[in-house]
Write a protein that holds these residues in place. Structure first.
Motif, PDB file in Angstrom:
ATOM      1  N   PRO A  22      34.665  40.013  33.698  1.00  0.00           N
ATOM      2  CA  PRO A  22      33.620  41.156  33.932  1.00  0.00           C
ATOM      3  C   PRO A  22      32.277  40.309  33.445  1.00  0.00           C
ATOM      4  O   PRO A  22      32.155  39.465  33.045  1.00  0.00           O
ATOM      5  CB  PRO A  22      33.905  42.241  32.899  1.00  0.00           C
ATOM      6  N   ALA A  40      31.568  44.359  29.945  1.00  0.00           N
ATOM      7  CA  ALA A  40      31.106  44.729  31.593  1.00  0.00           C
ATOM      8  C   ALA A  40      29.758  45.519  31.509  1.00  0.00           C
ATOM      9  O   ALA A  40      29.653  46.394  30.585  1.00  0.00           O
ATOM     10  CB  ALA A  40      32.332  45.304  32.255  1.00  0.00           C
ATOM     11  N   TYR A  43      31.754  48.440  37.909  1.00  0.00           N
ATOM     12  CA  TYR A  43      31.341  47.351  37.375  1.00  0.00           C
ATOM     13  C   TYR A  43      31.533  46.116  38.209  1.00  0.00           C
ATOM     14  O   TYR A  43      32.155  46.159  39.184  1.00  0.00           O
ATOM     15  CB  TYR A  43      31.844  46.908  35.624  1.00  0.00           C
TER      16      TYR A  43
END
Length: 409
Positions: free
Chosen positions: A408, A337, A348
């Motif tokens: 992510p 991330a 994030y």
């Protein structure tokens, strides 16, 4: 045309009436019937064979329906497992692959059952209705033959009223009926035993195909389930080591700190070490100034400046270290991330890998490919394991969502 059609109908009705009369007289014992013990034995074998084929076809059709139902249930179950098996868990991709392998095995198995077992069975069973029609026709021709035989005998039994023309005509009808009957009877004497003998070869071939398909399917599916078991065993071992345990919240973060969000997304231990080092480096410098200020007694501008610097230096570590003590790894940032160049308050960003429809008003719905900014919970006590709080880019909708539906960025 109408007359010929009417004559044909009348002839058919007369023929049916004659057969009914002949059967009635035979049942009463008034007239004899032609006996054929060998054919009767063939007929018994045929009837038993037909009943067996009908039952086998019925039960196998039911078996295939059940197999297909289990196939659908298996696919639905594996689809559900793929959805609830979180993406960060070990073996997530392998689980999907094995589910696809299992579905292919089911498809191949049902295809073999339908094409290599059911189709030959239907072909085998289709012989019996046609043969039954031929047997019934032979029975009608036998009644016609017996009727003509009895009629011819009655014409010959009365010499006084004997009509040679009728006798001659009766003999012709008798010979024609006998010829028709004997032709059908002869064919059935050949066909019925051959059909009865074919039952062994058909059953052997059909069952061999069925059992071979079953053996291959169960052997290959056993391998798939062995792989699935290994995946779950590995997940169990990692879970026991605490690999997927959600970190507990010690104290809520300070709402006054403008950099609280950025403080949450980094490892706090290195920050504390750097701050401590900075304090140690700054204290001697402050100590050089502080005695001078105390000795002079008069607070000149330089002393005031030094005092302010000291006060600021003393306050800075407290304001910086305090939030890090209150926050101990409140959020785990996933591997990969990116935390750079994010708007204030954003931990994030994630991208949706599956579509999700919210089930409550405080949840967030999204489609595959949409981007979501992960933020803190308004109330840290509301945080749930496996769930994140986020704002969807483009619409600014806010709500909780399952982490395993995203990846992510």
């Amino acid at each position: 045309m109408a007359e010929s059609k009417g004559a044909l109908i009348a002839k058919t009705v007369q023929k049916h009436a004659g057969r009914a009369k002949e059967k009635f007289l035979q049942n009463l014992g008034k007239v004899d019937r032609t006996a054929d013990d060998i054919f009767d034995e063939h007929l018994q074998n045929f009837t038993r064979q037909q009943n067996s084929a009908n039952r086998l076809q019925k039960e196998f059709n039911n078996y295939i329906r059940c197999v297909r139902a289990v196939q659908v249930a298996s696919k639905t179950l594996m689809d559900s497992l793929n959805e609830i098996y979180e993406s960060q868990w070990t073996g997530h991709d392998l689980l999907y692959v094995q589910a696809q392998n299992l579905d292919m095995l089911w498809q191949d198995f049902t295809h073999k059952l339908a094409d290599q077992v059911l189709v030959p069975l239907n072909t085998y069973q289709s012989q019996f209705p046609e043969m039954r029609k031929k047997i019934d026709k032979r029975g009608r021709k036998l009644v016609d033959y017996d009727s003509q035989r009895h009629n011819f005998q009655s014409l010959q039994c009365n010499p006084k009223k004997r009509d040679e023309l009728k006798v001659s005509r009766g003999k012709e009808l008798l010979e024609e009926a006998k010829r028709t009957y004997e032709q059908l009877n002869s064919e059935l004497h050949d066909e019925l035993p051959a059909l009865y003998d074919s039952r062994v070869l058909f059953l052997v071939t059909n069952l061999q195909t069925l059992f071979a398909a079953e053996q291959v399917f169960h052997a290959e599916s056993a391998k798939v389930y062995s792989e699935l078991e290994a995946i779950v065993d590995k997940l169990a071992n990692e879970s026991q080591r605490g690999s997927y345990t959600l970190k507990k919240i010690t104290e809520p973060p300070s709402p006054k700190s403008p950099n609280a969000n950025s403080a949450l997304i980094i490892n706090t231990q290195p920050a504390q070490n750097n701050i401590s080092a900075a304090i140690e480096d700054s204290v001697p410098a402050a100590g050089d100034t502080s005695p001078t200020t105390q000795l002079n007694g008069n607070a000149n501008s330089n002393a005031n400046s030094n005092d302010n610097s000291l006060n600021n230096l003393d306050a800075s570590p407290q304001s910086t270290v305090a939030p890090t003590k209150r926050v101990e790894e409140l959020y785990d940032i996933p591997v990969g991330a990116t935390t750079d160049n994010l708007p204030p308050g954003v931990l994030y960003r994630v991208k949706a890998t599956y579509k999700y429809s919210r089930e409550d008003v405080d949840e967030l719905s999204f489609d595959v490919g949409e981007i979501i900014r992960v933020i803190e919970y308004d109330d840290p006590e509301e945080q749930e394991e496996g769930w994140l709080m986020g704002i969807k880019e483009g619409t600014n909708e806010k709500g909780m969502f399952p982490a395993n539906f995203t990846k992510p960025l």
